[in-house]
Write an enzyme that holds these catalytic residues in place. Structure first.
Site, PDB file in Angstrom:
ATOM      1  N   ASP A  47     -28.971  38.582   8.378  1.00 39.44           N
ATOM      2  CA  ASP A  47     -29.498  39.428   9.448  1.00 39.44           C
ATOM      3  C   ASP A  47     -29.543  38.641  10.754  1.00 39.44           C
ATOM      4  O   ASP A  47     -30.160  37.574  10.833  1.00 39.44           O
ATOM      5  CB  ASP A  47     -30.893  39.923   9.074  1.00 39.44           C
ATOM      6  CG  ASP A  47     -31.288  41.180   9.830  1.00 39.44           C
ATOM      7  OD1 ASP A  47     -31.071  41.235  11.051  1.00 39.44           O
ATOM      8  OD2 ASP A  47     -31.814  42.113   9.197  1.00 39.44           O
TER       9      ASP A  47
ATOM     10  N   SER B  56     -31.145  46.877  12.886  1.00 39.79           N
ATOM     11  CA  SER B  56     -30.806  46.607  11.494  1.00 39.79           C
ATOM     12  C   SER B  56     -30.787  47.848  10.623  1.00 39.79           C
ATOM     13  O   SER B  56     -30.171  47.848   9.553  1.00 39.79           O
ATOM     14  CB  SER B  56     -31.790  45.589  10.900  1.00 39.79           C
ATOM     15  OG  SER B  56     -31.660  44.338  11.544  1.00 39.79           O
TER      16      SER B  56
ATOM     17  N   PHE C  80     -43.477  38.284  -3.403  1.00 44.14           N
ATOM     18  CA  PHE C  80     -44.147  36.999  -3.234  1.00 44.14           C
ATOM     19  C   PHE C  80     -45.109  36.931  -2.057  1.00 44.14           C
ATOM     20  O   PHE C  80     -45.848  35.953  -1.933  1.00 44.14           O
ATOM     21  CB  PHE C  80     -43.097  35.891  -3.098  1.00 44.14           C
ATOM     22  CG  PHE C  80     -42.251  35.723  -4.331  1.00 44.14           C
ATOM     23  CD1 PHE C  80     -42.810  35.249  -5.506  1.00 44.14           C
ATOM     24  CD2 PHE C  80     -40.905  36.060  -4.317  1.00 44.14           C
ATOM     25  CE1 PHE C  80     -42.044  35.105  -6.648  1.00 44.14           C
ATOM     26  CE2 PHE C  80     -40.133  35.920  -5.453  1.00 44.14           C
ATOM     27  CZ  PHE C  80     -40.692  35.445  -6.628  1.00 44.14           C
TER      28      PHE C  80
ATOM     29  N   ASP D 279     -32.851  36.510  11.517  1.00 44.42           N
ATOM     30  CA  ASP D 279     -33.070  37.410  12.643  1.00 44.42           C
ATOM     31  C   ASP D 279     -34.480  37.283  13.194  1.00 44.42           C
ATOM     32  O   ASP D 279     -34.684  37.235  14.417  1.00 44.42           O
ATOM     33  CB  ASP D 279     -32.808  38.846  12.183  1.00 44.42           C
ATOM     34  CG  ASP D 279     -32.934  39.857  13.303  1.00 44.42           C
ATOM     35  OD1 ASP D 279     -32.149  39.771  14.265  1.00 44.42           O
ATOM     36  OD2 ASP D 279     -33.795  40.749  13.210  1.00 44.42           O
TER      37      ASP D 279
END
Length: 474
Positions: free
Chosen positions: A22, A72, A250, A297
């Site tokens: 990204d 995105s 996570f 990104d």
């Protein structure tokens, strides 16, 4: 000579490994290559990244239907679903309008992840962001807004009109075998304490509908070996050979940057990629895996070039792990970016100069500047009409930017597409970004275009006919 010796691989791809960096534009690729070498005590410029070894290279045009410079969500819809769309929309064609639920209905588009699942393959997503973020969401969700992570993020009108949040769609739209990333807080009811940060209010669950989507996911997998984990110890204990499904979240939101990650508590993108492949590759029909280096990104948005480059180096190492675990004759591996970032590489630095250092040339204001800078970003600083004097400053910092904005915008130049394996030669030339999904689908014979499998069957039929004729003659 290597180029002369190269032969086209026209096999049907059993597996697809799709690596998405990204914001990993060409400047980021070059700078990350140099950093990777310098981390190994080399000058850096001549370093070979794993992705540098891919024999087929092309360019993708990243603009969306409504903007020259895309985000995105629009780009994910293009390269995963094969359809260009509008800014901030994911899994919906350009008839959709940002934030308007009713425009979503009937305009949903499916992704190559779903095409692969429908063909009997195992499928997975691995990301360093939240699993509800734009890139992974493009593989399973249909949303008029990329920011509808949970129902708490949706306006009442959207709920009334029947739209659902991205987390809900994650567990209900497509039966995804492996889900690895962050985003716990979007899955649990408001006020649910986070298991890792129980005293942090901002890590608490956010859902207003009272649903615990993690438990719902577990209930949906009754009768299967399905593991939900949120820490490295439990993740390491998951046996890929006996696991049917894995959801590993996570962090409450995005994962930690590679440079800030604690290896004892947080697995790397290399480790998560390996676990995903080992689980998915048990399927004799093959798999599709999306691996996103999503924080490249995000580091750029913060003007932190060092963080972005370290993310890209880790991403390249994950690619190496993917190649190590698969066979080139049956696995199509594609690496690309969704869009670029306004990072510049300038100043005539000497060979071996730190990529995060300063140019030996000073500007006309008699002040030094860094090799890497941003066209816009939070690093814009003018004090009393002058740039900061960075002669005695450690430039592993927020790089200077020409234009002041709180977070960098994206940039609109074409991005590189690198490929190896079956039908990798399709990923050459300059193409629209939505071409990528169709090329991957053709290579693996999933989705609407099944000509490759027909051609393969025809070749097999011809071979058997010849073999039969020879047998008769004998």
């Amino acid at each position: 000579q290597a180029a002369l010796d190269r032969k086209l691989n026209t096999n049907v791809a059993k597996n697809i490994l799709f690596f998405l960096g990204d914001g990993m534009g060409l400047t980021t690729l070059t700078a990350a290559r140099i950093l990777k070498g310098q981390l190994e005590n080399q000058p850096g410029e001549e370093t070979v990244m794993t992705m540098d070894t891919f024999p087929n290279v092309g360019l993708a045009k990243t603009y969306s239907v409504d903007f020259q410079v895309a985000d995105s969500a629009a780009t994910a819809t293009a390269y995963l679903c094969g359809v260009k769309t509008n800014l901030n929309i994911v899994g919906v064609n350009a008839a959709g309008r940002n934030g308007v639920c009713r425009t979503q209905k009937g305009n949903e588009v499916t992704s190559i992840l779903k095409w692969a699942k429908d063909a009997g393959k195992s499928v997975g997503i691995v990301t360093t962001t939240r699993v509800q973020h734009a890139t992974p969401a493009g593989s399973y969700a249909h949303s008029a807004s990329r920011t509808w992570y949970s129902d708490a993020d949706m306006p009442d009108s959207a709920k009334t009109d029947g739209c659902t949040d991205i987390s809900f769609q994650l567990i209900n739209n497509t039966d995804i075998d492996v889900i690895i990333g962050g985003g716990r807080k979007y899955m649990t009811p408001t006020g649910t304490k986070d298991p890792e940060y129980p005293t942090d209010y901002f890590s608490n669950g956010e859902r207003k509908d009272g649903r615990d989507l993690i438990k719902e996911w577990q209930n949906l997998k009754t009768g299967k070996v399905a593991h939900y984990v949120w820490n490295k110890a439990d993740f390491d204990a998951v046996d890929p050979e006996t696991t049917d499904y894995l959801m590993a979240l996570f962090e409450p939101g995005d994962l930690r940057y590679e440079e800030e990650r604690d290896p004892s508590t947080d697995p790397s993108i290399i480790e998560t990629t390996e676990k995903a492949i080992r689980i998915l590759q048990k399927n004799p029909k093959g798999f599709f895996l999306l691996v996103e280096g999503g924080r490249i990104d995000q580091a750029h948005h913060a003007g932190r070039a060092s963080m972005a480059l370290h993310e890209a180096v880790a991403f390249d190492r994950a690619i190496a792990k993917g190649l190590e675990l698969t066979e080139e004759h049956e696995t199509l591996t594609v690496v690309m970016a969704d869009h670029s970032q306004p990072l510049t590489f300038n100043g005539f630095p000497f060979r071996g100069n730190s990529i995060l250092g300063k140019s030996p040339l000073w500007a006309s204001d008699m002040l030094p500047y860094t090799t890497l800078m941003y066209g816009n970003g939070p690093g814009h600083k003018i004090v009393n009409g002058a740039r900061p004097d960075i002669r005695n400053v450690d430039t592993n910092y927020i790089q200077q930017a020409a234009v002041p904005v709180d977070t960098t915008t994206h940039s609109g130049e074409d991005v590189a597409v690198l490929a190896r394996g079956p039908m990798a030669h399709l990923f050459q030339g300059v193409n629209e970004q939505n071409y990528i999904a169709h090329a991957m689908g053709y290579a693996a014979c999933v989705g609407a275009d099944l000509r490759a499998v027909s051609a393969s069957a025809a070749l097999l039929g011809n071979f058997l006919s010849v073999l039969l004729a020879i047998t008769v003659l004998m």
